[in-house]
Design a protein around this motif. Structure first.
Motif, PDB file in Angstrom:
ATOM      1  N   GLY A  11      17.729  10.217   2.868  1.00  0.00           N
ATOM      2  CA  GLY A  11      16.542   9.890   2.766  1.00  0.00           C
ATOM      3  C   GLY A  11      15.676  11.177   2.106  1.00  0.00           C
ATOM      4  O   GLY A  11      16.476  12.107   1.661  1.00  0.00           O
ATOM      5  N   LYS A  12      14.580  11.041   1.874  1.00  0.00           N
ATOM      6  CA  LYS A  12      13.693  12.349   1.449  1.00  0.00           C
ATOM      7  C   LYS A  12      13.003  13.220   2.520  1.00  0.00           C
ATOM      8  O   LYS A  12      12.899  14.469   2.441  1.00  0.00           O
ATOM      9  N   LEU A  13      12.549  12.628   3.561  1.00  0.00           N
ATOM     10  CA  LEU A  13      11.777  13.285   4.457  1.00  0.00           C
ATOM     11  C   LEU A  13      12.291  14.116   5.518  1.00  0.00           C
ATOM     12  O   LEU A  13      13.802  13.662   5.691  1.00  0.00           O
ATOM     13  N   TYR A  56      10.146  18.267  11.249  1.00  0.00           N
ATOM     14  CA  TYR A  56       8.465  18.542  11.301  1.00  0.00           C
ATOM     15  C   TYR A  56       7.770  17.316  10.493  1.00  0.00           C
ATOM     16  O   TYR A  56       6.590  17.389  10.187  1.00  0.00           O
ATOM     17  N   GLU A  57       8.510  16.018  10.075  1.00  0.00           N
ATOM     18  CA  GLU A  57       7.854  15.086   9.278  1.00  0.00           C
ATOM     19  C   GLU A  57       8.224  13.662  10.426  1.00  0.00           C
ATOM     20  O   GLU A  57       7.357  13.120  11.107  1.00  0.00           O
ATOM     21  N   ALA A  58       9.664  13.644  10.388  1.00  0.00           N
ATOM     22  CA  ALA A  58       9.987  12.015  11.209  1.00  0.00           C
ATOM     23  C   ALA A  58       9.623  12.232  12.675  1.00  0.00           C
ATOM     24  O   ALA A  58       9.075  11.449  13.137  1.00  0.00           O
ATOM     25  N   ILE A  78       4.514  -1.752   7.963  1.00  0.00           N
ATOM     26  CA  ILE A  78       5.721  -0.945   7.866  1.00  0.00           C
ATOM     27  C   ILE A  78       5.726   0.099   7.057  1.00  0.00           C
ATOM     28  O   ILE A  78       5.080  -0.233   5.863  1.00  0.00           O
ATOM     29  N   PHE A  79       6.068   1.090   7.268  1.00  0.00           N
ATOM     30  CA  PHE A  79       5.936   2.271   6.334  1.00  0.00           C
ATOM     31  C   PHE A  79       7.562   2.554   6.178  1.00  0.00           C
ATOM     32  O   PHE A  79       8.467   2.623   7.228  1.00  0.00           O
ATOM     33  N   ALA A  80       8.178   2.672   4.904  1.00  0.00           N
ATOM     34  CA  ALA A  80       9.740   2.975   4.914  1.00  0.00           C
ATOM     35  C   ALA A  80      10.130   4.051   3.943  1.00  0.00           C
ATOM     36  O   ALA A  80       9.522   3.748   2.659  1.00  0.00           O
ATOM     37  N   ARG A  85       0.971  -1.191   0.075  1.00  0.00           N
ATOM     38  CA  ARG A  85       0.216   0.273   0.060  1.00  0.00           C
ATOM     39  C   ARG A  85       0.803   1.149  -0.048  1.00  0.00           C
ATOM     40  O   ARG A  85       1.859   1.245   0.869  1.00  0.00           O
ATOM     41  N   TYR A  86       0.669   2.382  -0.884  1.00  0.00           N
ATOM     42  CA  TYR A  86       1.344   3.464  -1.098  1.00  0.00           C
ATOM     43  C   TYR A  86       0.776   4.359  -1.693  1.00  0.00           C
ATOM     44  O   TYR A  86       0.477   4.460  -2.707  1.00  0.00           O
ATOM     45  N   VAL A  87       0.370   5.351  -0.680  1.00  0.00           N
ATOM     46  CA  VAL A  87      -0.331   6.671  -1.497  1.00  0.00           C
ATOM     47  C   VAL A  87       0.488   7.551  -1.736  1.00  0.00           C
ATOM     48  O   VAL A  87       0.322   8.426  -2.840  1.00  0.00           O
TER      49      VAL A  87
HETATM   50  P1  FDP Z   1       5.357  15.267  -1.299  1.00  0.00           P
HETATM   51  O1  FDP Z   1       6.465  14.921  -2.099  1.00  0.00           O
HETATM   52  O2  FDP Z   1       3.948  15.070  -2.178  1.00  0.00           O
HETATM   53  O3  FDP Z   1       5.201  16.416  -0.544  1.00  0.00           O
HETATM   54  O4  FDP Z   1       6.782  14.945   2.424  1.00  0.00           O
HETATM   55  C1  FDP Z   1       6.967  14.776   1.108  1.00  0.00           C
HETATM   56  C2  FDP Z   1       6.370  13.660   0.584  1.00  0.00           C
HETATM   57  O5  FDP Z   1       5.159  14.008  -0.346  1.00  0.00           O
HETATM   58  C3  FDP Z   1       5.422  12.590   1.382  1.00  0.00           C
HETATM   59  O6  FDP Z   1       4.201  13.210   2.001  1.00  0.00           O
HETATM   60  C4  FDP Z   1       5.473  11.295   1.013  1.00  0.00           C
HETATM   61  O7  FDP Z   1       5.358  10.232   1.793  1.00  0.00           O
HETATM   62  C5  FDP Z   1       6.601  11.465   0.154  1.00  0.00           C
HETATM   63  O8  FDP Z   1       7.220  12.761  -0.132  1.00  0.00           O
HETATM   64  C6  FDP Z   1       6.542  10.660  -1.196  1.00  0.00           C
HETATM   65  O9  FDP Z   1       7.560  10.827  -2.075  1.00  0.00           O
HETATM   66  P2  FDP Z   1       7.731   9.894  -3.246  1.00  0.00           P
HETATM   67  O10 FDP Z   1       6.904  10.566  -4.383  1.00  0.00           O
HETATM   68  O11 FDP Z   1       9.269  10.073  -3.628  1.00  0.00           O
HETATM   69  O12 FDP Z   1       7.453   8.498  -3.115  1.00  0.00           O
END
Ligand code: FDP
Length: 342
Positions: free
Chosen positions: A281-283, A287-289, A269-271, A251-253
Motif C-alpha cells: 500500500g502507500k499509506l 502516523y497515518e493508518a 468507505i475509504f480505501a 469522492r476522492y480529494v
Molecule cells: P500526499 O501524497 O499528497 O502526501 O499520505 C500521502 C497522501 O497524500 C494522502 O494524504 C492521500 O490520501 C494519498 O497520499 C493520495 O495518494 P494518491 O495521490 O496516490 O491518490
C-alpha cells in the motif's frame, strides 16, 4: 426533555482546553502530564492554522531554497508544521520522543525518566494539495512508554495501534477542526476553531459513523494496478441495485485527512489498497493508518488492511506502509468479503 435539561446534557460550545481538563478531572490519579501533552497539541494546531491560512499571502508556499519577496529563504509548509509540533511538544518535558513523517529517525526530546509518552505525527498530510488550496491536515497519536527508565528509542514506537492512548487529526478545511479521541469509552469529538477568539469549541459531540454510507473513496486511476478482488469490489459498488443503495457516489480529494473526515461524518468507505506497484500500500502505518483506525473504531467504524485489523499490526519499522480500508462497518465488511473471494 425540557430545553434546560437538553442544554445541561450537551457540552457543545465548551472549549477544547475545558474538555481536556475535564478529562483529567475524571482520573483522580492523573499527574497532568497527559493533559499537558494534549494542550500542547491544541497549541500547535493554532500555530499551524495561522501558517496554513496565510500560506498564499505570506509566501510560505514553495520549495526549500526559494526566496520570498523580502529575500528570506522560504521554508516548505510541511517543514514549518513539523518544527512547530516539535517545539510545542518539547516545551513541557512530558514527551520523551517523537516520530514524524518528515524525519528518518526518532527525535529525542527529553531524557528525563518522567517523560512517559512518545508521539507519532504526520505534520502536514496531503502536501501535494497545498499549492492548489485544497484541504490538508495533521495526524497524531500518543503512546505510553512501557519502560521509561532510560532514554526513548525506536522500540517505544513499534507498538500496535491498539496501544494508542489518544489519537486524532487537525483538518485545515473551510474551517480548522481538531477531531480527538482517547478511545471508545470517551468517544470521538470534533472542535471547530473560531479564529476571532483563538479558541477551538466543541462542535461535533460524540461522532458516530453511520452503519452504511453512500460514497466510496479510492484513487480510481490505480485501476490497472489493482488486484482482481479490488477490481471486482469496485465493479460491484458501481452496479445499479436500489435495494443495496448502489451505485455509490465517488469522492476522492487525495488528502487522507479530508477523505477520512468526510467518510467519518457521512459514512461510506475509504480505501488505499495494496496493488501490483505498492505491495504494502502507500499509506504509513504508525502516523497515518493507526491514528485513523483508532478514531474510526472509537466512532463505531472499522479499519482494516482489507483482511486484517489495522490496530493489531505489530510494526517492525518506523515508516512502514500498509494497505488501509476505513469506514462504515457494513461497507468495510463487504470490501473484506471481496478480498476473501466473494
Ligand atoms: P500526499 O501524497 O499528497 O502526501 O499520505 C500521502 C497522501 O497524500 C494522502 O494524504 C492521500 O490520501 C494519498 O497520499 C493520495 O495518494 P494518491 O495521490 O496516490 O491518490
Amino acid at each position: 426533555m425540557t430545553s434546560e435539561t437538553s442544554r445541561e446534557s450537551s457540552r457543545v460550545g465548551i472549549t477544547l482546553e475545558t474538555y481536556i481538563l475535564e478529562g483529567m478531572m475524571g482520573h483522580p490519579a492523573a499527574t497532568g502530564a497527559f493533559t499537558s501533552l494534549l494542550n500542547q497539541v491544541a497549541l500547535a494546531a493554532k500555530l499551524i492554522t495561522s501558517k496554513v491560512r496565510r500560506a498564499g499571502l505570506a509566501n510560505v508556499l514553495g520549495y526549500t531554497g526559494q526566496t520570498n519577496v523580502q529575500g528570506e529563504e522560504v521554508q516548505k509548509l510541511d517543514e514549518v508544521a513539523n518544527e512547530t509540533l516539535i517545539q510545542a511538544l518539547g516545551r513541557r518535558g512530558h514527551c520523551a520522543a517523537i516520530a514524524s513523517e518528515e524525519m528518518e529517525e526518532v527525535v529525542l526530546l527529553h531524557k528525563d525518566p518522567r517523560a512517559r509518552y512518545v508521539m507519532v505525527f504526520d505534520p502536514l498530510d496531503g502536501s501535494s494539495n497545498i499549492d492548489v488550496n485544497i484541504s490538508i491536515g495533521t495526524i497524531f497519536g500518543i503512546l505510553r512508554r512501557h519502560d521509561h527508565s532510560g532514554p526513548a528509542t525506536e522500540r517505544d514506537f513499534l507498538l500496535p495501534g491498539k496501544e494508542l492512548l489518544a489519537a486524532g487529526y487537525i483538518l485545515y478545511g473551510s474551517s480548522t477542526m481538531v477531531v480527538l479521541t482517547t478511545g471508545a469509552q470517551s468517544g470521538v469529538h470534533g472542535f471547530t476553531y473560531d479564529p476571532t477568539v483563538g479558541e477551538f469549541f466543541l462542535s461535533h459531540e460524540n461522532i458516530r459513523i453511520p452503519d452504511k454510507g453512500k460514497t466510496y473513496s479510492i484513487n480510481e486511476g490505480n485501476y490497472p494496478l489493482w488486484t482482481e478482488p479490488v477490481r471486482r469490489w469496485n465493479a460491484w459498488i458501481k452496479e445499479d441495485d436500489k435495494t443495496t443503495g448502489r451505485p455509490y457516489g465517488q469522492r476522492y480529494v487525495g488528502s487522507l485527512v479530508a477523505d477520512a473526515h468526510r467518510t467519518l461524518l457521512k459514512g461510506g468507505i475509504f480505501a488505499y489498497p495494496a496493488d501490483t506497484k505498492s505491495h504494502d500500500g502507500k499509506l504509513r502505518l504508525l502516523y497515518e493508518a493507526n491514528p485513523f483506525a483508532f478514531v474510526f473504531e472509537a466512532a463505531g467504524g472499522k479499519a482494516t488492511t482489507g483482511t486484517d485489523r489495522i490496530l493489531d499490526i505489530v510494526p517492525t519499522r518506523l515508516h512502514q506502509r500498509t494497505p488501509l480500508v476505513l469506514g462504515s462497518p457494513r461497507d468495510v465488511d463487504i470490501f473484506e468479503e471481496f478480498m476473501r473471494g466473494r
